[in-house]
Design a protein around this motif. Structure first.
Motif, PDB file in Angstrom:
ATOM      1  N   PHE A  66       0.858  -1.187   0.000  1.00 14.07           N
ATOM      2  CA  PHE A  66       0.000   0.000   0.000  1.00 14.07           C
ATOM      3  C   PHE A  66       0.890   1.232   0.000  1.00 14.07           C
ATOM      4  CE2 PHE A  66      -2.378   3.390   2.125  1.00 14.07           C
ATOM      5  CZ  PHE A  66      -3.469   3.481   1.276  1.00 14.07           C
ATOM      6  N   CYS A  67       1.634   1.436   1.069  1.00 12.40           N
ATOM      7  CA  CYS A  67       2.586   2.553   1.130  1.00 12.40           C
ATOM      8  C   CYS A  67       3.505   2.325   2.314  1.00 12.40           C
ATOM      9  CB  CYS A  67       1.847   3.880   1.268  1.00 12.40           C
ATOM     10  SG  CYS A  67       2.941   5.309   1.490  1.00 12.40           S
ATOM     11  N   ALA A  68       4.820   2.294   2.062  1.00 13.36           N
ATOM     12  CA  ALA A  68       5.808   2.024   3.104  1.00 13.36           C
ATOM     13  C   ALA A  68       6.215   3.267   3.880  1.00 13.36           C
ATOM     14  CB  ALA A  68       7.046   1.378   2.491  1.00 13.36           C
ATOM     15  N   GLY A  69       5.447   4.354   3.717  1.00 12.63           N
ATOM     16  CA  GLY A  69       5.727   5.571   4.473  1.00 12.63           C
ATOM     17  C   GLY A  69       6.400   6.625   3.636  1.00 12.63           C
ATOM     18  N   ALA A  70       7.155   7.479   4.304  1.00 15.60           N
ATOM     19  CA  ALA A  70       7.926   8.502   3.599  1.00 15.60           C
ATOM     20  C   ALA A  70       9.147   7.862   2.959  1.00 15.60           C
ATOM     21  CB  ALA A  70       8.356   9.600   4.563  1.00 15.60           C
ATOM     22  N   ASP A  71       9.626   8.462   1.885  1.00 15.93           N
ATOM     23  CA  ASP A  71      10.803   7.952   1.178  1.00 15.93           C
ATOM     24  C   ASP A  71      12.046   8.308   1.992  1.00 15.93           C
ATOM     25  OD1 ASP A  71      12.788   7.187  -0.522  1.00 15.93           O
ATOM     26  OD2 ASP A  71      12.062   8.293  -2.263  1.00 15.93           O
ATOM     27  N   VAL A  72      12.395   7.416   2.926  1.00 14.04           N
ATOM     28  CA  VAL A  72      13.507   7.679   3.839  1.00 14.04           C
ATOM     29  C   VAL A  72      14.828   7.769   3.089  1.00 14.04           C
ATOM     30  CG1 VAL A  72      14.737   6.857   5.886  1.00 14.04           C
ATOM     31  CG2 VAL A  72      12.264   6.573   5.721  1.00 14.04           C
ATOM     32  N   ALA A  73      14.963   7.007   1.995  1.00  9.90           N
ATOM     33  CA  ALA A  73      16.204   7.083   1.209  1.00  9.90           C
ATOM     34  C   ALA A  73      16.412   8.490   0.670  1.00  9.90           C
ATOM     35  CB  ALA A  73      16.157   6.086   0.063  1.00  9.90           C
ATOM     36  N   GLY A  74      15.326   9.092   0.164  1.00  5.89           N
ATOM     37  CA  GLY A  74      15.426  10.459  -0.326  1.00  5.89           C
ATOM     38  C   GLY A  74      15.726  11.436   0.794  1.00  5.89           C
ATOM     39  N   MET A  75      15.090  11.229   1.948  1.00  2.00           N
ATOM     40  CA  MET A  75      15.350  12.088   3.098  1.00  2.00           C
ATOM     41  C   MET A  75      16.799  11.954   3.561  1.00  2.00           C
ATOM     42  SD  MET A  75      11.854  11.494   5.301  1.00  2.00           S
ATOM     43  CE  MET A  75      12.414  12.510   6.674  1.00  2.00           C
ATOM     44  N   ASP A 116      -3.306  -3.511   0.322  1.00  2.00           N
ATOM     45  CA  ASP A 116      -2.726  -4.798  -0.052  1.00  2.00           C
ATOM     46  C   ASP A 116      -1.229  -4.719   0.216  1.00  2.00           C
ATOM     47  OD1 ASP A 116      -2.771  -7.441  -1.204  1.00  2.00           O
ATOM     48  OD2 ASP A 116      -1.825  -6.582  -2.987  1.00  2.00           O
ATOM     49  N   GLY A 117      -0.798  -5.285   1.344  1.00  2.00           N
ATOM     50  CA  GLY A 117       0.598  -5.202   1.721  1.00  2.00           C
ATOM     51  C   GLY A 117       0.815  -4.194   2.833  1.00  2.00           C
ATOM     52  N   PRO A 118       2.061  -3.820   3.097  1.00  2.00           N
ATOM     53  CA  PRO A 118       2.359  -2.953   4.231  1.00  2.00           C
ATOM     54  C   PRO A 118       1.794  -1.546   4.094  1.00  2.00           C
ATOM     55  CG  PRO A 118       4.325  -3.308   2.881  1.00  2.00           C
ATOM     56  CD  PRO A 118       3.295  -4.261   2.393  1.00  2.00           C
ATOM     57  N   ALA A 119       1.279  -1.037   5.209  1.00  2.00           N
ATOM     58  CA  ALA A 119       0.880   0.364   5.353  1.00  2.00           C
ATOM     59  C   ALA A 119       1.644   0.872   6.569  1.00  2.00           C
ATOM     60  CB  ALA A 119      -0.622   0.483   5.547  1.00  2.00           C
ATOM     61  N   VAL A 120       2.715   1.600   6.320  1.00  2.00           N
ATOM     62  CA  VAL A 120       3.688   1.936   7.362  1.00  2.00           C
ATOM     63  C   VAL A 120       3.853   3.453   7.452  1.00  2.00           C
ATOM     64  CG1 VAL A 120       6.088   1.644   8.120  1.00  2.00           C
ATOM     65  CG2 VAL A 120       4.909  -0.229   6.935  1.00  2.00           C
ATOM     66  N   GLY A 121       4.037   3.955   8.670  1.00  2.00           N
ATOM     67  CA  GLY A 121       4.306   5.372   8.852  1.00  2.00           C
ATOM     68  C   GLY A 121       3.199   6.236   8.267  1.00  2.00           C
ATOM     69  N   TYR A 134     -10.434  -1.573   3.752  1.00  2.00           N
ATOM     70  CA  TYR A 134     -10.462  -3.025   3.545  1.00  2.00           C
ATOM     71  C   TYR A 134      -9.036  -3.467   3.216  1.00  2.00           C
ATOM     72  CZ  TYR A 134     -15.426  -2.086   3.313  1.00  2.00           C
ATOM     73  OH  TYR A 134     -16.691  -1.656   3.618  1.00  2.00           O
ATOM     74  N   ALA A 135      -8.662  -4.653   3.684  1.00  3.16           N
ATOM     75  CA  ALA A 135      -7.284  -5.107   3.498  1.00  3.16           C
ATOM     76  C   ALA A 135      -7.233  -6.592   3.177  1.00  3.16           C
ATOM     77  CB  ALA A 135      -6.459  -4.831   4.755  1.00  3.16           C
ATOM     78  N   SER A 136      -6.192  -6.990   2.445  1.00  2.00           N
ATOM     79  CA  SER A 136      -5.911  -8.404   2.231  1.00  2.00           C
ATOM     80  C   SER A 136      -5.195  -8.947   3.459  1.00  2.00           C
ATOM     81  CB  SER A 136      -5.056  -8.595   0.979  1.00  2.00           C
ATOM     82  OG  SER A 136      -3.842  -7.873   1.091  1.00  2.00           O
ATOM     83  N   ALA A 137      -5.270 -10.257   3.653  1.00  2.00           N
ATOM     84  CA  ALA A 137      -4.809 -10.869   4.900  1.00  2.00           C
ATOM     85  C   ALA A 137      -3.313 -10.713   5.140  1.00  2.00           C
ATOM     86  CB  ALA A 137      -5.185 -12.350   4.922  1.00  2.00           C
ATOM     87  N   HIS A 138      -2.504 -10.572   4.081  1.00  3.03           N
ATOM     88  CA  HIS A 138      -1.064 -10.449   4.300  1.00  3.03           C
ATOM     89  C   HIS A 138      -0.641  -9.012   4.576  1.00  3.03           C
ATOM     90  CE1 HIS A 138      -1.155  -9.242   0.040  1.00  3.03           C
ATOM     91  NE2 HIS A 138       0.016  -8.691   0.253  1.00  3.03           N
ATOM     92  N   SER A 139      -1.601  -8.104   4.639  1.00  2.00           N
ATOM     93  CA  SER A 139      -1.300  -6.701   4.903  1.00  2.00           C
ATOM     94  C   SER A 139      -1.064  -6.463   6.395  1.00  2.00           C
ATOM     95  CB  SER A 139      -2.462  -5.818   4.433  1.00  2.00           C
ATOM     96  OG  SER A 139      -2.769  -6.050   3.079  1.00  2.00           O
ATOM     97  N   TYR A 140      -0.455  -5.331   6.699  1.00  2.00           N
ATOM     98  CA  TYR A 140      -0.294  -4.949   8.106  1.00  2.00           C
ATOM     99  C   TYR A 140      -0.171  -3.429   8.219  1.00  2.00           C
ATOM    100  CZ  TYR A 140       4.768  -4.676   7.086  1.00  2.00           C
ATOM    101  OH  TYR A 140       5.987  -4.369   6.549  1.00  2.00           O
ATOM    102  N   PHE A 141      -0.361  -2.944   9.452  1.00  2.00           N
ATOM    103  CA  PHE A 141      -0.311  -1.523   9.760  1.00  2.00           C
ATOM    104  C   PHE A 141       0.756  -1.315  10.827  1.00  2.00           C
ATOM    105  CE2 PHE A 141      -4.384  -2.662   8.158  1.00  2.00           C
ATOM    106  CZ  PHE A 141      -4.785  -1.609   7.351  1.00  2.00           C
ATOM    107  N   LEU A 142       1.619  -0.324  10.612  1.00  2.01           N
ATOM    108  CA  LEU A 142       2.750  -0.132  11.513  1.00  2.01           C
ATOM    109  C   LEU A 142       3.065   1.353  11.650  1.00  2.01           C
ATOM    110  CD1 LEU A 142       5.158  -1.322  13.147  1.00  2.01           C
ATOM    111  CD2 LEU A 142       6.418  -1.441  10.982  1.00  2.01           C
ATOM    112  N   LEU A 143       3.051   1.837  12.885  1.00  2.00           N
ATOM    113  CA  LEU A 143       3.501   3.196  13.192  1.00  2.00           C
ATOM    114  C   LEU A 143       4.905   3.068  13.770  1.00  2.00           C
ATOM    115  CD1 LEU A 143       0.252   4.635  14.857  1.00  2.00           C
ATOM    116  CD2 LEU A 143       1.020   4.923  12.484  1.00  2.00           C
TER     117      LEU A 143
END
Length: 266
Positions: A66-75, A116-121, A134-143
């Motif tokens: 879904f979205c792995a957060g902010a682009d830390v590599a760019g930061m 669908d997949g990680p939703a981080v930060g 709504y999410a697929s089963a392999h997804s997760y949420f992480l702060l």
């Protein structure tokens, strides 16, 4: 069939039924958002907010994230070039994230997140900014902010607490606990969890069809009423997050974390 336009890593378009889709497509970064991608989302949402054709908006990510957060590599690259972030840089970073979530929350029509997949930060904040999730089963949420010396932003301090309650929200924010899609459904963070991406698309399709057929005025007023009852601390949360994150982005802990990322790439 929705005709989508691709700009700055974001696909967007509106179909004949009034279902608008906004999809993040930055696979090499697991759909992490840089400034250009965030700005594109803000611009598209601003256009759709006043477009009478749009009955419902779908947020999604392509390629298994879904979205792995902010682009830390760019930061990290930017911080290495500048020798760290000063107060102006830090405030600009956090205000951009706040504008991103604010643009989604300002949409008068219902917003549906298909995770669908990680939703981080900030990616988790973006997903939970939606009205229905709504999410697929392999997804997760992480702060995961605390792990690099930061605090949750993107209104997460308001939206997660409103959905989960204080105890579970504290565990996610203070301990950086990961919440699987199944756990997120059981805890009340999301509206549904299905096994596979195909099933996710089917569920979201049924939900958006129902919303697109409903009265836009009724949906808009209902959404505003529910937000008023459950997110009355939204603006105050944004202000606290901007002040706190501006400070933390300049902290030795975060500077060390970003320097380590710049040198190792992870």
């Amino acid at each position: 069939m929705t005709q989508l336009e691709h700009v700055d890593g974001i696909w967007s378009g509106i179909d004949e039924a009034g279902v608008a889709r906004l999809e993040i497509d930055r696979p090499a970064q697991l759909n992490a958002l840089d400034g250009a991608a965030s700005q594109r989302i803000i611009e598209v949402c601003a256009q759709w907010a006043g477009d009478e054709r749009v009955r419902v908006v779908v947020l999604a990510g392509r390629g298994g994230a879904f979205c792995a957060g902010a682009d830390v590599a760019g930061m990290a690259s930017s911080a290495a070039t500048k020798g760290g972030f000063d107060a102006g840089d830090s405030r600009a970073i956090i205000e951009n994230g706040s504008r991103l979530i604010g643009a989604v929350r300002a949409l008068p029509m219902p917003v549906v997140a298909a995770v669908d997949g990680p939703a981080v930060g900030i990616g988790a904040s973006l997903a939970v900014a939606a009205d229905l999730i709504y999410a697929s089963a392999h997804s997760y949420f992480l702060l995961a902010f605390v792990k690099i010396g930061l605090m949750p932003d993107g209104a997460a301090s308001a939206t997660f607490a409103a959905s989960l309650g204080r105890a579970r929200a504290n565990a996610m924010a203070l301990l950086g606990e990961r919440l699987s899609a199944t756990e997120a459904f059981e805890a009340g963070l999301i509206n549904g969890c299905v096994e596979e991406r195909a099933a996710l698309d089917a569920v979201v399709g049924r939900v958006t069809a129902k919303l697109a057929a409903a009265s836009p005025a009724a949906l808009a007023l209902t959404k505003a009423a529910l937000d008023g009852a459950t997110l009355d601390q939204y603006d105050a949360a944004i202000d606290r997050e901007i002040a706190g994150q501006t400070e933390l982005l300049q902290s030795p802990q975060f500077q060390a974390a970003i320097a380590a990322f710049a040198s190792t790439g992870r």
